[in-house]
Design a protein around this motif. Structure first.
Motif, mmCIF file in Angstrom:
data_model
loop_
_atom_site.group_PDB
_atom_site.id
_atom_site.type_symbol
_atom_site.label_atom_id
_atom_site.label_comp_id
_atom_site.label_asym_id
_atom_site.label_seq_id
_atom_site.Cartn_x
_atom_site.Cartn_y
_atom_site.Cartn_z
ATOM 1 N N VAL A 223 0.828 -1.212 0.000
ATOM 2 C CA VAL A 223 0.000 0.000 0.000
ATOM 3 C C VAL A 223 0.860 1.259 0.000
ATOM 4 O O VAL A 223 0.412 2.327 -0.425
ATOM 5 N N GLU A 224 2.097 1.139 0.417
ATOM 6 C CA GLU A 224 3.019 2.268 0.333
ATOM 7 C C GLU A 224 3.347 2.565 -1.126
ATOM 8 O O GLU A 224 3.403 3.731 -1.543
ATOM 9 N N ALA A 225 3.540 1.517 -1.918
ATOM 10 C CA ALA A 225 3.902 1.693 -3.329
ATOM 11 C C ALA A 225 2.685 1.939 -4.214
ATOM 12 O O ALA A 225 2.753 2.708 -5.181
ATOM 13 N N TYR A 226 1.569 1.263 -3.897
ATOM 14 C CA TYR A 226 0.361 1.357 -4.725
ATOM 15 C C TYR A 226 -0.848 1.645 -3.826
ATOM 16 O O TYR A 226 -1.602 0.734 -3.471
ATOM 17 N N PRO A 227 -1.050 2.896 -3.443
ATOM 18 C CA PRO A 227 -2.074 3.256 -2.450
ATOM 19 C C PRO A 227 -3.494 3.380 -3.006
ATOM 20 O O PRO A 227 -4.131 4.428 -2.906
ATOM 21 N N THR A 228 -4.012 2.311 -3.581
ATOM 22 C CA THR A 228 -5.401 2.321 -4.039
ATOM 23 C C THR A 228 -6.317 1.844 -2.915
ATOM 24 O O THR A 228 -5.866 1.194 -1.954
ATOM 25 N N GLY A 229 -7.609 2.119 -3.057
ATOM 26 C CA GLY A 229 -8.554 1.636 -2.059
ATOM 27 C C GLY A 229 -8.550 0.127 -1.959
ATOM 28 O O GLY A 229 -8.609 -0.445 -0.866
ATOM 29 N N GLU A 230 -8.457 -0.528 -3.126
ATOM 30 C CA GLU A 230 -8.411 -1.993 -3.141
ATOM 31 C C GLU A 230 -7.203 -2.517 -2.378
ATOM 32 O O GLU A 230 -7.308 -3.481 -1.602
ATOM 33 N N ASN A 231 -6.052 -1.881 -2.576
ATOM 34 C CA ASN A 231 -4.850 -2.340 -1.889
ATOM 35 C C ASN A 231 -4.892 -2.018 -0.405
ATOM 36 O O ASN A 231 -4.367 -2.783 0.412
ATOM 37 N N TRP A 232 -5.476 -0.885 -0.056
ATOM 38 C CA TRP A 232 -5.624 -0.586 1.367
ATOM 39 C C TRP A 232 -6.487 -1.653 2.039
ATOM 40 O O TRP A 232 -6.178 -2.109 3.136
ATOM 41 N N ARG A 233 -7.552 -2.034 1.371
ATOM 42 C CA ARG A 233 -8.409 -3.070 1.952
ATOM 43 C C ARG A 233 -7.641 -4.381 2.095
ATOM 44 O O ARG A 233 -7.693 -5.044 3.137
ATOM 45 N N ALA A 234 -6.907 -4.745 1.032
ATOM 46 C CA ALA A 234 -6.127 -5.984 1.081
ATOM 47 C C ALA A 234 -5.079 -5.915 2.180
ATOM 48 O O ALA A 234 -4.897 -6.873 2.945
ATOM 49 N N ALA A 235 -4.397 -4.782 2.269
ATOM 50 C CA ALA A 235 -3.321 -4.639 3.250
ATOM 51 C C ALA A 235 -3.847 -4.754 4.668
ATOM 52 O O ALA A 235 -3.310 -5.504 5.501
ATOM 53 N N LEU A 236 -4.917 -4.029 4.958
ATOM 54 C CA LEU A 236 -5.445 -4.030 6.323
ATOM 55 C C LEU A 236 -6.114 -5.360 6.661
ATOM 56 O O LEU A 236 -6.010 -5.838 7.801
ATOM 57 N N SER A 237 -6.762 -5.970 5.681
ATOM 58 C CA SER A 237 -7.401 -7.268 5.931
ATOM 59 C C SER A 237 -6.364 -8.353 6.196
ATOM 60 O O SER A 237 -6.523 -9.171 7.110
ATOM 61 N N VAL A 238 -5.312 -8.359 5.373
ATOM 62 C CA VAL A 238 -4.252 -9.358 5.571
ATOM 63 C C VAL A 238 -3.584 -9.147 6.919
ATOM 64 O O VAL A 238 -3.322 -10.115 7.659
#
Length: 431
Positions: A223-238
Motif C-alpha cells: 500500500v506504500e507503493a500502490y495506495p489504491t482503495g483496493e490495496n488498502w483493503r487488502a493490506a489491512l485485511s491481511v
C-alpha cells in the motif's frame, strides 16, 4: 508469474553479440592489436580450428542438425579456455537456429566456465544459465547463478522475482522474501518501482506460510507503493487476519476506522465487522453513521436483518448516550485518573466531535491510570478528524506495543494525503 521463455532467451543472447570465428593466423592478429585489445582476443588452438570450420560449414548448410553431434562432442572434451568458449558460442548459435534449449544451456555454461566471457556479456549469460536451471527444477543452482547475475548488475526479465521464486520452490520462504525485498530496493534505487504483483506475492507467501510479522510488513510495502482503495483493503485485511496475537476488539476498531478513511470498505462484511467492533451499545453514534453510509452507497443491503436490528439498537441508544456526555465530561475533569476521560473521549470521537475528544484523550494520558497506547491511538484519530496531520503523526509516533503497526499504517495514510495520492475522506458524523 511469467518469466522469459527459453527461445526468447536465445534470441536475446544472439542479439547481444554472436561469435564470428576466423582461422586467421595469429600473426595477423598481432598486426591488429592496436585495434583490438588482447582481452578481446580468442585464440583457437591449431587442433580445434579444423573442427570449428567443419561445424560452421554444417551450420550454414541446408541441414544444420548435422552440426549438433559435432558440437556436443566438442563440448564434452577437456578443452583449453579459449576453445571451450568457442565451443560454447557455437552451441548457443546452433541451439538458437534449432530452437534446442538443451544445447543453448550447454553453450552458455561452457562459455561461462571458460572464463572468457566478456564483462559486458557475463551478467546476461549468468541470468540465462540461472533461468535454465530454474526451468529444469535445479533451484539451488538457479539461486546461485541468478544472484551472481543480479550482483553483476543484471536487472531485466524479472530477475529479482525469479530469485525469490527459486527459494520459494524449495520452501525457503524467509530467504525468498529477503530476495524479493532486495529486488524492490534495487528498483527504488534505480528510480523505478517494482510491479504490483511482486508486493502481492510477498504478502501472500508471508501469510500462507505464517511467517511471523512478515505479512503485515509486506502489505505495508504494497500500500506504500500502490495506495489504491483496493490495496488498502487488502493490506489491512491481511494484517488483521494474520496478526499474532489476534487483534483485540478495540484494536480492530482502530484498524477498521482507517479502512473507512482510506475508502477501502467494499463489502457488507467490512461494515458488519466494523459495527461489531464499535458495538451499538458502546458507540451508538458511530454505528449509526457507519451503517447509514453503507446503506447510502449500496455496500450494505437494506434487507439484512443484521442491519435492521443493529441500526435500531444504535439509534435507540443515541439520545440517552448524548444526554450523558455533559456529565461525563465534568466527571472526567474532576477524576484524579484518566479512565473517565478516556471513555468519554471514545464516545465523542464516535459522534465526530474531534476537538473535545482530542482534549480528553490528552487529559487521560496526562492523568494516567489508562492504557497509554490506546489513548495515543484515539488522540491520533481525533487529530486526523481535524485534518491536523502533524498532531496526528506525533500522537501515532508515541504508540508502542501491539498497536504500533496499526499506528504505522495510519501514519502512512497521512503521508499519502500530504503527497496528494488520495483525496481525504469526510469525517464520520452521527445524528
Amino acid at each position: 508469474m511469467r518469466f522469459l521463455s527459453h527461445f526468447s532467451m536465445a534470441v536475446a543472447l544472439a542479439a547481444a553479440g554472436t561469435l564470428a570465428i576466423s582461422a586467421v593466423p595469429q600473426e595477423a592478429h598481432a598486426q591488429k592489436k592496436k585495434k583490438k585489445s588482447k582481452e578481446a582476443e580468442i585464440k583457437i588452438s591449431k587442433e580445434i580450428r579444423p573442427r570449428v570450420a567443419e561445424i560452421q560449414q554444417a551450420m550454414g548448410s541446408e541441414t544444420p542438425t548435422t552440426a549438433k553431434p559435432l558440437v556436443e562432442t566438442l563440448l564434452s572434451e577437456n578443452l583449453a579456455p579459449d576453445d571451450k568458449f568457442v565451443a560454447g558460442q557455437l552451441a548457443i548459435q546452433l541451439g538458437t537456429t534449432l530452437k534446442d534449449t538443451g544445447l543453448q544451456e550447454k553453450g552458455i555454461n561452457a562459455a561461462l566456465d571458460s572464463g572468457k566471457t566478456s564483462a559486458e556479456q557475463q551478467p546476461s549469460f549468468l541470468f540465462f544459465s540461472g533461468n535454465f536451471a530454474y526451468s529444469g527444477g535445479r533451484y539451488a543452482e538457479a539461486q546461485q547463478r541468478l544472484q551472481q547475475a543480479f550482483d553483476a548488475g543484471y536487472r531485466q526479465n524479472n530477475i529479482g522475482a525469479l530469485i525469490a521464486e527459486a527459494y520459494f520452490k524449495e520452501n525457503k520462504i524467509q530467504e525468498g522474501l529477503n530476495a524479493l525485498d532486495r529486488a524492490l530496493e534495487a528498483e527504488k534505487a534505480s528510480g523505478g518501482k517494482a510491479p504490483q504483483d511482486w508486493y502481492r506475492r510477498g504478502a501472500g507467501m508471508a501469510m500462507k506460510n505464517n511467517v511471523n510479522g512478515a505479512a503485515g510488513k509486506w502489505t505495508y510495502k504494497l500500500v506504500e507503493a500502490y495506495p489504491t482503495g483496493e490495496n488498502w483493503r487488502a493490506a489491512l485485511s491481511v494484517y488483521r487476519d494474520s496478526a499474532n496475537p489476534k487483534l483485540s476488539n478495540q484494536e480492530n476498531l482502530e484498524l477498521m476506522r482507517l479502512m473507512r478513511k482510506a475508502d477501502a470498505m467494499e463489502s457488507e462484511r467490512d461494515y458488519f465487522e466494523y459495527a461489531d467492533a464499535a458495538d451499538p451499545r458502546r458507540l451508538p453514534g458511530e454505528v449509526v453513521s457507519l451503517l447509514e453510509e453503507g446503506l447510502a452507497n449500496g455496500d450494505v443491503p437494506s434487507s439484512s436483518s443484521y442491519v435492521r436490528e443493529t441500526l435500531a439498537a444504535a439509534r435507540g441508544a443515541v439520545a440517552a448516550d448524548k444526554a450523558s456526555l455533559g456529565a461525563s465530561e465534568r466527571d472526567a475533569n474532576r477524576s484524579p485518573n484518566g479512565k473517565i476521560a478516556l471513555a468519554t473521549a471514545d464516545a465523542l470521537l464516535g459522534y465526530g466531535d474531534y476537538t473535545k475528544a482530542a482534549t480528553l484523550y490528552q487529559s487521560a494520558i496526562t492523568k494516567g491510570g489508562v492504557d497509554v497506547a490506546r489513548a495515543q491511538m484515539g488522540l491520533g484519530i481525533a487529530q486526523v478528524g481535524q485534518s491536523n496531520w502533524d498532531g496526528a503523526k506525533q500522537a501515532f509516533a508515541g504508540v508502542t506495543g501491539s498497536r504500533k503497526s496499526i499506528a504505522d499504517f495510519w501514519t502512512l495514510w497521512i503521508d499519502q494525503q500530504a503527497a496528494g495520492s488520495a483525496a481525504p475522506q469526510p469525517a464520520p458524523t452521527a445524528s
